[in-house]
Design an enzyme around this catalytic site. Structure first.
Site, PDB file in Angstrom:
ATOM      1  N   HIS A  49       0.851  -1.185   0.000  1.00 10.82           N
ATOM      2  CA  HIS A  49       0.000   0.000   0.000  1.00 10.82           C
ATOM      3  C   HIS A  49       0.894   1.245   0.000  1.00 10.82           C
ATOM      4  O   HIS A  49       2.112   1.148   0.172  1.00 10.82           O
ATOM      5  CB  HIS A  49      -0.927   0.007   1.235  1.00 10.82           C
ATOM      6  CG  HIS A  49      -0.212   0.054   2.546  1.00 10.82           C
ATOM      7  ND1 HIS A  49      -0.152  -1.017   3.412  1.00 10.82           N
ATOM      8  CD2 HIS A  49       0.487   1.041   3.148  1.00 10.82           C
ATOM      9  CE1 HIS A  49       0.554  -0.685   4.479  1.00 10.82           C
ATOM     10  NE2 HIS A  49       0.954   0.560   4.346  1.00 10.82           N
TER      11      HIS A  49
HETATM   12  P1  TYD Z   1      -1.675  -3.775   8.216  1.00 11.11           P
HETATM   13  O1  TYD Z   1      -1.874  -2.350   7.825  1.00 11.11           O
HETATM   14  O2  TYD Z   1      -2.369  -4.849   7.446  1.00 11.11           O
HETATM   15  O3  TYD Z   1      -0.120  -4.105   8.241  1.00 11.11           O
HETATM   16  P2  TYD Z   1       0.904  -4.123   6.997  1.00 11.11           P
HETATM   17  O4  TYD Z   1       0.385  -3.138   6.008  1.00 11.11           O
HETATM   18  O5  TYD Z   1       2.202  -3.721   7.603  1.00 11.11           O
HETATM   19  O6  TYD Z   1       0.971  -5.475   6.439  1.00 11.11           O
HETATM   20  O7  TYD Z   1      -2.046  -3.892   9.758  1.00 11.11           O
HETATM   21  C1  TYD Z   1      -2.347  -5.131  10.402  1.00 11.11           C
HETATM   22  C2  TYD Z   1      -3.398  -4.895  11.453  1.00 11.11           C
HETATM   23  O8  TYD Z   1      -2.927  -4.007  12.460  1.00 11.11           O
HETATM   24  C3  TYD Z   1      -4.668  -4.288  10.887  1.00 11.11           C
HETATM   25  O9  TYD Z   1      -5.768  -4.907  11.534  1.00 11.11           O
HETATM   26  C4  TYD Z   1      -4.602  -2.841  11.296  1.00 11.11           C
HETATM   27  C5  TYD Z   1      -3.805  -2.886  12.577  1.00 11.11           C
HETATM   28  N1  TYD Z   1      -2.983  -1.693  12.803  1.00 11.11           N
HETATM   29  C6  TYD Z   1      -3.290  -0.873  13.880  1.00 11.11           C
HETATM   30  O10 TYD Z   1      -4.268  -1.095  14.629  1.00 11.11           O
HETATM   31  N2  TYD Z   1      -2.503   0.213  14.121  1.00 11.11           N
HETATM   32  C7  TYD Z   1      -1.433   0.495  13.356  1.00 11.11           C
HETATM   33  O11 TYD Z   1      -0.738   1.499  13.626  1.00 11.11           O
HETATM   34  C8  TYD Z   1      -1.131  -0.352  12.230  1.00 11.11           C
HETATM   35  C9  TYD Z   1       0.054  -0.056  11.330  1.00 11.11           C
HETATM   36  C10 TYD Z   1      -1.923  -1.435  12.003  1.00 11.11           C
END
Ligand code: TYD
Length: 145
Positions: A49
């Site tokens: 993303h």
């Molecule tokens: P996600 O954005 O899918 O992680 P990445 O893009 O690094 O693979 O995030 C995983 C989960 O964590 C999703 O349910 C959202 C949550 N999250 C938070 O609650 N706070 C945060 O600061 C981040 C980055 C993710």
């Protein structure tokens, strides 16, 4: 795209090492959030993303991980495997993380609170948006300290 690494000063003595992260000294933004990824499965790709209005600094505190970054001008690969190296992830940069080592702890400092609405998760939509993007950004280059 230009890869912006931040060299973090190590404070070492016979007890071990310490690194401090400080707003405007070695982190070129106000730190509003810190999160870290660990126990990542080795065949997993994360990220995939871009953010419209979020700047981040990533540090592989332990182990190694590969980043693929694209600001619209073509992908660049960066390996993070040194706790004294930060990688600046500016707004409107597509990122993917993969090849996590089993022991990898990837810490990320961010200048905004978590906001799902700030994500662009479709690569084609990102490319369209970044090519029409005129925002100049307000995060200065950081030389580390
Ligand atoms: P996600 O954005 O899918 O992680 P990445 O893009 O690094 O693979 O995030 C995983 C989960 O964590 C999703 O349910 C959202 C949550 N999250 C938070 O609650 N706070 C945060 O600061 C981040 C980055 C993710």
């Amino acid at each position: 795209m230009e890869i912006e690494r931040v060299q973090l000063q190590m404070h070492g003595d016979n007890r071990g090492m310490l690194i401090a992260l400080e707003k405007d000294r070695n982190v070129p933004f106000e730190i509003r959030r810190v999160y870290y990824l660990f126990s990542t499965k080795c065949d997993v790709h994360r990220g995939m993303h871009a953010h419209r209005n979020l700047n981040q600094l990533a540090v592989s505190v332990r182990g190694s991980v590969t980043f693929l970054l694209d600001d619209g001008e073509g992908p660049r690969k960066v390996v993070l495997n040194d706790p004294s190296q930060g990688l600046l992830l500016r707004r409107m940069v597509w990122r993917e993380m993969y090849d996590f080592s089993e022991d990898c702890v990837l810490m990320v400092l961010a200048d905004q609170f978590y906001d799902p609405a700030d994500y662009i998760t479709d690569y084609d939509a990102f490319m369209r948006e970044v090519r029409g993007d005129t925002y100049m950004g307000d995060v200065p280059a950081c030389q580390g300290r």
